[in-house]
Design an enzyme around this catalytic site. Structure first.
Site, short mmCIF file in Angstrom:
data_model
loop_
_atom_site.label_atom_id
_atom_site.label_comp_id
_atom_site.label_asym_id
_atom_site.label_seq_id
_atom_site.Cartn_x
_atom_site.Cartn_y
_atom_site.Cartn_z
N ARG A 202 11.40 3.87 3.12
CA ARG A 202 11.05 2.94 4.21
C ARG A 202 12.33 2.22 4.60
O ARG A 202 13.06 1.72 3.73
CB ARG A 202 9.98 1.94 3.78
N ARG B 185 0.81 -1.22 0.00
CA ARG B 185 0.00 0.00 0.00
C ARG B 185 0.84 1.27 0.00
O ARG B 185 0.61 2.19 -0.79
CB ARG B 185 -0.93 0.01 1.23
N THR B 186 1.82 1.35 0.89
CA THR B 186 2.57 2.60 1.01
C THR B 186 3.38 2.88 -0.25
O THR B 186 3.31 3.98 -0.81
CB THR B 186 3.51 2.54 2.23
N HIS C 143 5.45 6.15 11.38
CA HIS C 143 4.90 6.06 10.03
C HIS C 143 3.95 7.25 9.87
O HIS C 143 2.73 7.09 9.87
CB HIS C 143 4.15 4.73 9.86
N LYS D 286 26.38 -3.72 -0.58
CA LYS D 286 27.84 -3.68 -0.63
C LYS D 286 28.44 -2.95 0.56
O LYS D 286 29.65 -2.75 0.63
CB LYS D 286 28.28 -2.98 -1.93
#
Length: 312
Positions: free
Chosen positions: A110, A59-60, A138, A89
């Site tokens: 995120r 969704r986000t 959030h 890396k």
């Protein structure tokens, strides 16, 4: 339009009531313009959003990318930056953000570590939007949650809200708690397994802002008195102990029998995804707002991108 005062959106505490109203009014405009296919289609033409996701998302991520495309902008993206970016890396987060500054006009990130969005914003010359940082916050989810609540009740004052499930690791309920302190006569009831109780920092913040809260263990006793039940998933990926997870899993399920005891004008919310905490037969109840809640994420994220990028 008054200039949007934020350079980045990294935590809920950045928003006061006036700023919330600005975001909500802009989201209303986005919703109306999408319905009428009107003026915003090219408002961010030429702008590029970097979608930098170190954790999985449906969704986000897709709502942000859809929001940018609907505003006429472009998207560069990775859905698993821990494996498919230079983080694999050993590149530091700060170096990655500095590099992305040369490629994009806004970064939506995120990350698996709490506080990562704040660290990213500290080194970024372009806006950073926190799309979830571990068990931290959030903020854009909290904004769309508030937008859903005000749409249902036409107010944010005088509400009693039960937050249910994983409150310890649930960044959505943490962020929402911060925003609810901006409104009068809001009461929060925390219903969770012992291993998932709301953390002390949130409780202290509520007390500092004179927001009453209490903890309960029986959802069926709480359901009839609240205006909103905000269910959350028990997040297996956040637990450090299998025993703790098993002690919490499937403990709170919002059954049809429980729903029937709720007020007729109450609402049921969930940030999704769900596991078994809301059975699918509840979906047809008019009090279920979680799919509408997810759709509201598009309008709120369109509003934020527009407000952040129109001044740049």
């Amino acid at each position: 339009m008054t200039a949007f005062p934020l350079e980045h959106v990294v935590e809920s505490q950045q928003f006061d009531r006036d700023l919330l109203e600005t975001v909500f009014r802009t989201a209303d405009r986005m919703k109306a313009d999408l319905a009428g296919k009107r003026s915003l289609a090219k408002s961010l033409d030429g702008k590029i959003m970097a979608s930098l996701f170190y954790e999985s998302s449906t969704r986000t991520r897709f709502s942000f990318e859809s929001a940018m495309l609907r505003l006429g902008g472009s998207v560069i993206t990775t859905e698993n930056a821990r494996e498919f970016s230079s983080a694999a890396k050993g590149e530091s987060l700060s170096d990655s953000i500095r590099i992305m500054n040369g490629y994009a006009d806004v970064i939506v990130m995120r990350h698996n570590e709490a506080g990562s969005a704040v660290r990213a914003a500290e080194v970024s010359a372009i806006p950073v939007i926190n799309a979830g940082d571990g068990a931290g916050q959030h903020p854009t989810q909290a904004l769309l949650d508030m937008y859903t609540i005000v749409d249902a009740f036409q107010r944010l004052e005088n509400l009693k809200i039960a937050m249910v499930g994983d409150l310890r690791y649930g960044r959505t309920v943490r962020s929402l708690s911060y925003l609810l302190t901006k409104y009068a006569n809001v009461e929060l009831i925390f219903v969770s397994p012992q291993v998932c109780k709301m953390e002390k920092d949130i409780k202290d913040y509520l007390e500092k802002n004179n927001v009453p809260w209490r903890e309960e263990s029986d959802l069926s006793l709480v359901a009839p008195e609240v205006d909103c039940i905000y269910m959350t998933r028990i997040q297996k990926e956040r637990f450090h102990s299998v025993d703790d997870y098993q002690a919490a899993a499937s403990k709170y399920i919002l059954s049809l029998d429980c729903v029937e005891t709720m007020k007729k004008d109450a609402i049921i919310m969930h940030p999704l995804p769900r596991v078994d905490e809301i059975p699918k037969e509840v979906d047809s109840d008019p009090r279920a707002r979680y799919f509408e809640q997810a759709q509201n994420g598009l309008y709120i994220r369109m509003a934020l991108l527009y407000l952040l990028l129109q001044k740049n």
